[in-house]
Enzyme design. Structure first.
Site, PDB file in Angstrom:
ATOM      1  N   ARG A 185       0.503  -1.118  -0.152  1.00 53.63           N
ATOM      2  CA  ARG A 185      -0.204   0.163  -0.196  1.00 53.63           C
ATOM      3  C   ARG A 185       1.056   1.515  -0.135  1.00 53.63           C
ATOM      4  O   ARG A 185      -0.514   2.237  -0.486  1.00 53.63           O
ATOM      5  CB  ARG A 185      -1.021   0.017   1.642  1.00 53.63           C
ATOM      6  CG  ARG A 185      -2.101  -1.064   0.932  1.00 53.63           C
ATOM      7  CD  ARG A 185      -3.416  -0.799   2.015  1.00 53.63           C
ATOM      8  NE  ARG A 185      -4.105  -1.551   1.552  1.00 53.63           N
ATOM      9  CZ  ARG A 185      -5.322  -2.312   2.477  1.00 53.63           C
ATOM     10  NH1 ARG A 185      -5.344  -2.211   3.642  1.00 53.63           N
ATOM     11  NH2 ARG A 185      -6.044  -3.343   1.766  1.00 53.63           N
ATOM     12  N   LYS A 222     -19.511 -16.269   2.544  1.00 53.42           N
ATOM     13  CA  LYS A 222     -20.544 -15.182   2.453  1.00 53.42           C
ATOM     14  C   LYS A 222     -21.169 -14.565   1.440  1.00 53.42           C
ATOM     15  O   LYS A 222     -21.095 -14.642   0.277  1.00 53.42           O
ATOM     16  CB  LYS A 222     -20.737 -13.848   2.995  1.00 53.42           C
ATOM     17  CG  LYS A 222     -20.873 -15.256   4.396  1.00 53.42           C
ATOM     18  CD  LYS A 222     -21.265 -13.821   5.934  1.00 53.42           C
ATOM     19  CE  LYS A 222     -22.811 -13.435   5.787  1.00 53.42           C
ATOM     20  NZ  LYS A 222     -23.629 -12.378   6.701  1.00 53.42           N
ATOM     21  N   GLY A 271      -8.682  -8.834  -0.493  1.00 49.70           N
ATOM     22  CA  GLY A 271      -9.606  -9.332   0.041  1.00 49.70           C
ATOM     23  C   GLY A 271      -8.063 -10.504   0.096  1.00 49.70           C
ATOM     24  O   GLY A 271      -7.011 -10.087  -0.597  1.00 49.70           O
ATOM     25  N   GLY A 281     -13.236  -4.347  -1.104  1.00 49.43           N
ATOM     26  CA  GLY A 281     -14.938  -3.989  -0.781  1.00 49.43           C
ATOM     27  C   GLY A 281     -15.043  -2.670  -1.589  1.00 49.43           C
ATOM     28  O   GLY A 281     -16.228  -2.579  -2.310  1.00 49.43           O
TER      29      GLY A 281
HETATM   30  P1  AMP Z   1     -14.885 -13.649   1.794  1.00 46.38           P
HETATM   31  O1  AMP Z   1     -15.000 -12.135   3.219  1.00 46.38           O
HETATM   32  O2  AMP Z   1     -16.500 -13.847   2.116  1.00 46.38           O
HETATM   33  O3  AMP Z   1     -14.546 -13.433   0.265  1.00 46.38           O
HETATM   34  O4  AMP Z   1     -14.350 -14.761   2.864  1.00 46.38           O
HETATM   35  C1  AMP Z   1     -13.029 -15.086   2.488  1.00 46.38           C
HETATM   36  C2  AMP Z   1     -13.048 -16.506   3.655  1.00 46.38           C
HETATM   37  O5  AMP Z   1     -13.598 -17.778   2.798  1.00 46.38           O
HETATM   38  C3  AMP Z   1     -11.601 -17.114   3.217  1.00 46.38           C
HETATM   39  O6  AMP Z   1     -11.059 -16.809   4.859  1.00 46.38           O
HETATM   40  C4  AMP Z   1     -11.807 -18.242   3.435  1.00 46.38           C
HETATM   41  O7  AMP Z   1     -11.163 -18.982   4.165  1.00 46.38           O
HETATM   42  C5  AMP Z   1     -13.276 -18.843   3.422  1.00 46.38           C
HETATM   43  N1  AMP Z   1     -13.635 -19.433   2.955  1.00 46.38           N
HETATM   44  C6  AMP Z   1     -13.633 -20.574   1.539  1.00 46.38           C
HETATM   45  N2  AMP Z   1     -13.618 -21.346   1.644  1.00 46.38           N
HETATM   46  C7  AMP Z   1     -14.510 -21.759   2.442  1.00 46.38           C
HETATM   47  C8  AMP Z   1     -15.026 -23.057   2.833  1.00 46.38           C
HETATM   48  N3  AMP Z   1     -15.319 -24.164   1.470  1.00 46.38           N
HETATM   49  N4  AMP Z   1     -15.774 -23.628   3.675  1.00 46.38           N
HETATM   50  C9  AMP Z   1     -15.415 -22.679   4.559  1.00 46.38           C
HETATM   51  N5  AMP Z   1     -14.425 -21.256   4.932  1.00 46.38           N
HETATM   52  C10 AMP Z   1     -14.498 -20.740   3.448  1.00 46.38           C
END
Ligand code: AMP
Length: 400
Positions: A38, A200, A357, A380
């Site tokens: 950054r 999510k 991210g 974000g």
């Molecule tokens: P996000 O912030 O929604 O992009 O999610 C990122 C997080 O999703 C990371 O910390 C991953 O460890 C988690 N993740 C990815 N795939 C899976 C999965 N199959 N089950 C649980 N967590 C997951």
């Protein structure tokens, strides 16, 4: 760019150039910065201010001190690294507003640089408090926003301050981000493939919905794919599942058929009986279903192969979100396969954009950041941009 003023449009000589950067870098317990990206992304704008004889007054947040003055979240170590990178002394101000800071700035000569202490040591910053915005505005003759990572926030330093300074513009980093992300929104070379992963669905509903109007193919991986798999009638055992997003997943599956969009979901998976490093793991075809007590934690090798083939058949690829729990080595293969494939296809001429991210962490871990067309500095912010949302840190900037 839609008439938004750019730093090169302003006269900076002899003026106090109040500049919002995103210097929110990771710092370890020994006050060592563990990733300087950054800082490096901000250098072009700072160098331009120096070169034009402006007085560079830099401000940023670091972490979430929530109004408390915490030594561990001081920007002082950043001023040292900035000095090394710029090859000149960067003065460090012990606060970001107030008489002492005003005195330091009053004594600045043209081409000198000062970094203000962490903005979030004041609670007022994130509240976009009008008095705090005015105090910040007192420090500059012109305002530059180059903090893409916080451009979707209406804070004093990203939004409020610009109301009290008559001239404002964006810097080089925001310009570059808008160029690449703007290309995806309005001018993506086809076939255009988007890869969305992570935990999510709910966080990404709006962006997936928007992308459906742009892409020819969409890959859904990571934990969020389980809700889509459930919508297709597969057993998903104890995998992540969002009941509230099930209807959305069903709608998207239907919409992909109507619009003839290639919606690619995992066909096989690495499953485990717990999320621990020592968990027992198995590789399964998803048509068998995930057994009770087990969960899908990565895509399988066949899915990785199918996804990589889709990448190699595309001219534009946008990626946000890991394919599995990539922080744990045995669940990281799918995510790294995507990262490698993106690097390879960029060399072959594809336009590849990684949207912040965790996918950026994966790209960095693999050491292929330089091989990607654009690695966004704002997870974000890039998603909000693709959703078509107004970004306060940009809409508040002057127009030409
Ligand atoms: P996000 O912030 O929604 O992009 O999610 C990122 C997080 O999703 C990371 O910390 C991953 O460890 C988690 N993740 C990815 N795939 C899976 C999965 N199959 N089950 C649980 N967590 C997951």
């Amino acid at each position: 760019m839609n008439g938004i003023k750019f730093i090169e449009d302003l006269n900076l000589e002899g003026r106090r150039v109040l500049t919002r950067l995103d210097l929110n870098v990771p710092i370890d317990n020994n006050a060592q910065i563990t990733d300087e990206s950054r800082i490096k992304s901000s250098l072009k704008t700072i160098r331009y201010i120096i070169e034009k004889g402006g007085k560079a007054i830099l401000m940023s947040h670091l972490g979430r001190p929530e109004g408390k003055r915490l030594n561990s979240l001081s920007l002082k170590p950043v001023s040292k690294v900035l000095s090394e990178n710029l090859g000149k002394n960067v003065i460090f101000a012990p606060d970001c507003v107030g008489k002492e800071v005003e005195k330091i700035i009053h004594q600045l000569r043209n081409g000198q640089v000062v970094l203000l202490e962490n903005l979030r040591f004041h609670k007022a910053e994130t509240k976009n408090d009008i008095f705090f915005s005015k105090k910040l505005a007192k420090l500059g003759d012109v305002y530059i926003n180059d903090a893409f990572g916080t451009v979707h926030r209406s804070h004093s330093s990203t939004y409020g301050v610009s109301k009290f300074i008559s001239e404002s513009a964006i810097g080089y980093l925001i310009k570059k981000e808008l160029k690449f992300l703007g290309e995806i929104v309005s001018n993506a070379g086809e076939p255009f493939l988007a890869i969305i992963g992570g935990a999510k669905v709910a966080d990404k509903i709006k962006v997936i919905d928007k992308l459906f109007d742009k892409v020819q193919a969409l890959i859904i991986g990571g934990g969020m794919s389980c809700t889509f798999l459930k919508a297709q009638g597969f057993e998903i055992g104890n995998s992540l599942f969002e009941k509230d997003s099930l209807h959305f997943a069903e709608e998207m599956i239907q919409k992909s058929k109507e619009k003839k969009i290639d919606l690619l979901l995992p066909k096989d998976a690495i499953i485990a009986n717990s999320l621990k490093e020592k968990a027992s793991i198995r590789s399964i075809r998803l048509s068998e279903g995930v057994p009770k007590g087990w969960m899908m934690l990565d895509i399988g090798s066949k899915s990785a192969e199918i996804f990589c083939n889709a990448i190699s058949g595309s001219r534009t690829v946008f990626w946000n979100g890991p394919m599995g729990v990539f922080e744990i080595e045995k669940f990281s293969n799918g995510t790294f396969a995507i990262a490698k494939s993106l690097a390879r296809e960029t060399e072959r001429g594809a336009l590849t954009i990684v949207g912040g991210g965790d996918s950026v962490s994966a790209i960095k871990k693999l050491g292929v950041s330089e091989k990607i067309s654009h690695v966004s500095t704002g997870g974000g912010a890039s998603l909000k941009f693709l959703e078509g949302k107004e970004l306060p840190g940009i809409s508040s900037i002057g127009r030409s």
